[in-house]
Design an enzyme around this catalytic site. Structure first.
Site, PDB file in Angstrom:
ATOM      1  N   LYS A 174      42.857  -6.247 -46.056  1.00  0.00           N
ATOM      2  CA  LYS A 174      43.495  -6.952 -44.947  1.00  0.00           C
ATOM      3  C   LYS A 174      42.387  -7.611 -44.124  1.00  0.00           C
ATOM      4  O   LYS A 174      41.725  -6.961 -43.319  1.00  0.00           O
ATOM      5  CB  LYS A 174      44.303  -5.952 -44.103  1.00  0.00           C
ATOM      6  CG  LYS A 174      45.182  -6.600 -43.069  1.00  0.00           C
ATOM      7  CD  LYS A 174      44.463  -6.675 -41.758  1.00  0.00           C
ATOM      8  CE  LYS A 174      45.279  -7.315 -40.687  1.00  0.00           C
ATOM      9  NZ  LYS A 174      44.470  -8.209 -39.854  1.00  0.00           N
ATOM     10  N   GLU A 248      32.462   0.507 -38.700  1.00  0.00           N
ATOM     11  CA  GLU A 248      31.359  -0.286 -38.131  1.00  0.00           C
ATOM     12  C   GLU A 248      31.941  -1.032 -36.942  1.00  0.00           C
ATOM     13  O   GLU A 248      32.825  -1.868 -37.117  1.00  0.00           O
ATOM     14  CB  GLU A 248      30.812  -1.289 -39.143  1.00  0.00           C
ATOM     15  CG  GLU A 248      29.979  -0.689 -40.231  1.00  0.00           C
ATOM     16  CD  GLU A 248      28.767   0.055 -39.722  1.00  0.00           C
ATOM     17  OE1 GLU A 248      28.308  -0.232 -38.594  1.00  0.00           O
ATOM     18  OE2 GLU A 248      28.297   0.933 -40.446  1.00  0.00           O
ATOM     19  N   CYS A 282      27.672  -8.436 -34.843  1.00  0.00           N
ATOM     20  CA  CYS A 282      27.525  -7.101 -34.258  1.00  0.00           C
ATOM     21  C   CYS A 282      26.045  -6.767 -34.106  1.00  0.00           C
ATOM     22  O   CYS A 282      25.685  -5.894 -33.333  1.00  0.00           O
ATOM     23  CB  CYS A 282      28.291  -6.051 -35.041  1.00  0.00           C
ATOM     24  SG  CYS A 282      27.891  -6.024 -36.755  1.00  0.00           S
ATOM     25  N   GLU A 380      29.815  -4.905 -24.650  1.00  0.00           N
ATOM     26  CA  GLU A 380      29.670  -5.932 -25.683  1.00  0.00           C
ATOM     27  C   GLU A 380      30.477  -7.165 -25.290  1.00  0.00           C
ATOM     28  O   GLU A 380      31.687  -7.093 -25.115  1.00  0.00           O
ATOM     29  CB  GLU A 380      30.158  -5.402 -27.033  1.00  0.00           C
ATOM     30  CG  GLU A 380      29.869  -6.372 -28.155  1.00  0.00           C
ATOM     31  CD  GLU A 380      30.318  -5.888 -29.523  1.00  0.00           C
ATOM     32  OE1 GLU A 380      31.465  -5.434 -29.646  1.00  0.00           O
ATOM     33  OE2 GLU A 380      29.518  -5.967 -30.468  1.00  0.00           O
TER      34      GLU A 380
END
Ligand code: UN1
Length: 497
Positions: A174, A248, A282, A380
């Site tokens: 997905k 992750e 990331c 973030e």
């Protein structure tokens, strides 16, 4: 408008059972790339069923044969590298040179994991008794679910798919709803490379598709890359069902620059790591932790370099910074302008949306006067925003680096070998760079992070196999008689007298 992009189930391109669609949008031009089929739980069930069926044949296909198909995947990717890169830039906005790099990571991974077809190493060890043999084998896990983000639409899925496939698993994938067209083109590569039907299945849609996939009882392993909020939710749901999960998630990566650093190298690396991919990695650098002495010169050099960056539609080779992926991402980045200002940070470069006729563009932004512990230093942002924190010493720099909720990558610029080795020892991130930016991890080493970045698993390298295999320990007794150790160990002692 181009043709509808469909799911891929059991070797066929099929429309979702709902008949609904959504559009994939070019973030630089806001034009529609293609209509996309919108899946529901029923489509997930069909894909898992297909994977379950195909798994039985695939797991018994000798691993060297599976490896040959992966080598062929690498070759087809090489042939289609430019076309895939072009589609990627159109669909998610990264500049064309970076899109080529994204495809190249998948090529590297396909060759690397193809080679595992003749390794997949287990081990033997001595056993207690004569005429007995012991070995530990890596076994396939079954049907695995992959949930992936838009920022590396081919590289990140390849880190999951290729180890999963070489180990003999069947896959349901997905991808992000921001990159469905390039995902479908990637799946076509596997088909054209000869992967049997049902071994890799694609289900397109939004969050509810992922939720149904994670909960499906036949799915044993889930590998997820994406936001921390979603990842922790996946983890909680899967944990309740006793499933194995590899996560992750976020990063808040820093480059430490010591007074003795090579200024030119540091400037180049910081600019690239902070503003490359529009800060949407990331591994992007979002904090600069800089020693007092070098700071004025470094900030001046960064402002000059940042100001010269060319923004625009990344299909143009001369463009260096593309748009953010969508309106929501732009709004999020913009929300930090107010937060930064309220915390006393000062924008010495950028600090606002970019004036462009169309698209989701934000200016490369440098915040000076950022306090360690403030929100723009801790959270973030996932955009072209770099926060500058001044420190007095190496010890303080390391402490500031380690004091965040994430732990993916970090870097230090110094010419002092003692400082470099102390940093290697004391930086508590999963990846550490010396005199290099925080991006650019290679596929043959473990990739992942500590703290809120992950859950202790690693992608890529040999460690990728740990996610997608179960260890099977095998004991073979070829003595043909009852031996002493068996009597002691096997609870059959009552029968021996
Ligand atoms: C990511 O941003 O999710 O190390 C992956 C890097 C790339 C991969 C980034 N090789 O920056």
């Amino acid at each position: 408008m181009t043709e509808l992009v469909r799911n891929y189930i059991s070797g066929k391109w099929v429309e979702a059972s709902s008949g609904d669609t959504f559009n994939s949008i070019n973030p630089a031009t806001e034009e529609v790339i293609a209509p996309i089929t919108k899946s529901t739980a029923a489509d997930v069930n069909a894909a898992v069923e297909a994977a379950k069926q195909a798994y039985q044949g695939w797991r018994l296909t000798p691993a060297p044969r599976r490896g040959e198909i992966l080598f062929r995947v690498a070759q087809v990717l090489q042939e289609r590298k430019e076309a895939l890169a072009q589609l990627m830039t159109q669909e998610m906005g990264k500049v064309i040179a970076e899109a080529r790099g994204d495809v190249q990571e998948a090529i590297d991974m396909a060759f690397y994991m193809g080679g595992e077809g003749r390794r997949l190493l287990g081990y033997t060890a001595p056993v207690e008794m004569p005429n007995k043999f012991g070995m530990a084998l890596r076994d396939s896990a079954g049907v695995v679910a992959l949930v992936t983000p838009w920022n590396f639409p081919i590289a990140v899925p390849s880190w999951k798919m290729l180890p999963a496939l070489i180990a003999g698993n069947a896959v349901v994938w997905k991808p992000s709803e921001d990159t469905p067209a390039v995902s479908a083109a990637f799946v076509q590569v596997f088909t054209d490379a000869g992967l049997p039907p049902g071994v890799l299945n694609l289900v397109l849609g939004a969050g509810e598709v992922g939720a149904a996939l994670i909960k499906h009882p036949a799915v044993r392993v889930i590998s997820f890359t994406g936001s921390t909020a979603t990842g922790l939710n996946v983890y909680a749901q899967a944990a309740a069902l006793g499933k194995k999960v590899s996560l992750e998630m976020g990063g808040k990566n820093a480059i430490l620059v010591m007074d003795d650093a090579n200024l030119e190298l540091a400037t180049q690396a910081i600019t690239w790591s902070a503003f490359g991919t529009t800060g949407q990695r990331c591994t992007a650098t979002s904090r600069l932790i800089v020693q007092k002495g070098i700071k004025p010169k470094l900030v001046e050099a960064l402002v000059e370099k940042g100001r010269a960056l060319k923004l625009g539609y990344g299909i143009d080779e001369s463009v260096q910074v593309g748009p953010l992926v969508n309106q929501k991402a732009l709004d999020k980045v913009e929300s930090y302008v107010k937060i930064g200002a309220s915390e006393g940070a000062r924008a010495v470069l950028g600090g606002a949306r970019a004036e462009m006729p169309r698209g989701f563009f934000f200016q490369p932004t440098l915040y000076d006067n950022v306090k360690a512990g403030s929100r723009i230093e801790q959270e973030e942002i996932f955009g072209p925003v770099l926060s500058i924190v001044e420190v007095g010493s190496l010890e303080e720099a390391i402490q500031v680096n380690n004091n965040v909720a994430y732990g993916l990558s970090s870097s230090i610029f110094t010419e002092n070998v003692n400082a470099a080795f102390r940093a290697i020892r004391d930086l508590t991130t999963g990846i550490v760079y010396i005199n290099h930016g925080t991006t650019g991890a290679e596929i043959q080493f473990p990739f992942g992070g500590t703290r809120g970045t992950g859950n202790g698993m690693r992608e890529a390298g040999q460690t990728a196999l740990d996610t997608f295999t179960e260890w099977k320990s095998v004991y073979v007794d070829f003595s043909g008689r009852l031996q002493r150790a068996q009597i002691d160990n096997d609870a059959i002692i009552g029968k021996i007298e």
